[in-house]
Design an enzyme around this catalytic site. Sequence first.
Site, PDB file in Angstrom:
ATOM      1  N   LEU A   1       0.855  -1.174   0.000  1.00 21.61           N
ATOM      2  CA  LEU A   1       0.000   0.000   0.000  1.00 21.61           C
ATOM      3  C   LEU A   1       0.898   1.232   0.000  1.00 21.61           C
ATOM      4  O   LEU A   1       1.969   1.229   0.614  1.00 21.61           O
ATOM      5  CB  LEU A   1      -0.905   0.027   1.241  1.00 21.61           C
ATOM      6  CG  LEU A   1      -1.965  -1.067   1.377  1.00 21.61           C
ATOM      7  CD1 LEU A   1      -2.692  -0.938   2.710  1.00 21.61           C
ATOM      8  CD2 LEU A   1      -2.965  -1.023   0.226  1.00 21.61           C
ATOM      9  N   ASP A   2       0.451   2.282  -0.666  1.00 28.14           N
ATOM     10  CA  ASP A   2       1.196   3.536  -0.624  1.00 28.14           C
ATOM     11  C   ASP A   2       1.347   4.005   0.821  1.00 28.14           C
ATOM     12  O   ASP A   2       0.516   3.704   1.685  1.00 28.14           O
ATOM     13  CB  ASP A   2       0.461   4.627  -1.414  1.00 28.14           C
ATOM     14  CG  ASP A   2       0.388   4.324  -2.900  1.00 28.14           C
ATOM     15  OD1 ASP A   2       1.214   3.525  -3.374  1.00 28.14           O
ATOM     16  OD2 ASP A   2      -0.500   4.885  -3.568  1.00 28.14           O
ATOM     17  N   LYS A   3       2.391   4.751   1.071  1.00 28.46           N
ATOM     18  CA  LYS A   3       2.630   5.297   2.412  1.00 28.46           C
ATOM     19  C   LYS A   3       1.419   6.060   2.928  1.00 28.46           C
ATOM     20  O   LYS A   3       1.052   5.950   4.102  1.00 28.46           O
ATOM     21  CB  LYS A   3       3.848   6.223   2.379  1.00 28.46           C
ATOM     22  CG  LYS A   3       4.175   6.879   3.714  1.00 28.46           C
ATOM     23  CD  LYS A   3       5.406   7.778   3.586  1.00 28.46           C
ATOM     24  CE  LYS A   3       5.700   8.475   4.917  1.00 28.46           C
ATOM     25  NZ  LYS A   3       6.896   9.354   4.813  1.00 28.46           N
TER      26      LYS A   3
ATOM     27  N   THR B   1      -1.690   5.596   2.209  1.00 26.98           N
ATOM     28  CA  THR B   1      -2.901   4.780   2.270  1.00 26.98           C
ATOM     29  C   THR B   1      -2.899   3.911   3.525  1.00 26.98           C
ATOM     30  O   THR B   1      -1.875   3.335   3.893  1.00 26.98           O
ATOM     31  CB  THR B   1      -3.002   3.879   1.021  1.00 26.98           C
ATOM     32  OG1 THR B   1      -2.948   4.687  -0.150  1.00 26.98           O
ATOM     33  CG2 THR B   1      -4.296   3.082   1.024  1.00 26.98           C
TER      34      THR B   1
END
EC number: 5.4.99.-
Length: 283
Positions: free
Chosen positions: A132-134, A136
């Site tokens: 997951l993106d930082k 998110t």
Amino acid sequence: MKFTMTLPDQSAEMSVNDLLEQEWLVPRKVRHFIRTRKGILINGEVSPFHALVHPGDQITVMIEDGDYPKRNILLGDKRLVDVLYEDQHLIIVNKPQGMKTHPNQPDEQGTLLNHLVAYLAPDFQPHVVHRLDKETSGAILFAKNPFVLPILGRLLEQKQIYRRYQAIVHGSIKQDLTINKKIGRDRHDRKKRRIDPKGGKPAITHVTVAKHLTNQTAVFCQLDTGRTHQIRVHLASIGHPLVGDPLYSKHPNGRLMLHAYELHLLHPFTNKEIAVQALPGLW
């Protein structure tokens, strides 16, 4: 390390070798190690690789530390791990917003993977299945051993791991829709992605309207593909960027409003459904 699995009722009759190679994706070198030291048991009895296995059989696989390379990952803080589901083979945790999934350098600390290493030590070492993106938050799956990692990777590639996200976007989305636009790298900013009809990779996002807010819309997003920044790029491309998006919104105030809310899969060894929700969500 020893793993014991009972083959589910739906299993086909096959040889031990086919089970390891085709179903469990064990590398050839590791299969050789297991065969050499007679590391397979069927119902408690040492078994040759040509023996057949059947539904209901109890299969024990003995793995040694040297069979798979082990990485050096710095210990984090196990208190920061919020477990949603865990068994001998896999773990699903609720990632906080603002925390990276994994380190990019050997000496990097403070990522979710660092904290998981501390949580699982000394018996297991986690392996990244997806990220997951930082910015998110939400449910994210890790393998607890290298044995199950390629199987989970195949489930992900075959779209057999269901993920549903909550998002809040700028503007009003009137109805449910599917966004089917190829995504590629942004030539001017290495951090960003962009819609690239010619050179991009296929990307499909299904958007379901949950409720309308003041000048915003709460939606659920389900992915058919897993491209970097896919939800963020797709929604921005139709004029509805995510609230708080520092890369794709002109007004990035507050946190990125994207949360991995649900994760479902069939367990690769038991075939039983695992379903989790990462609470609380965005609404």
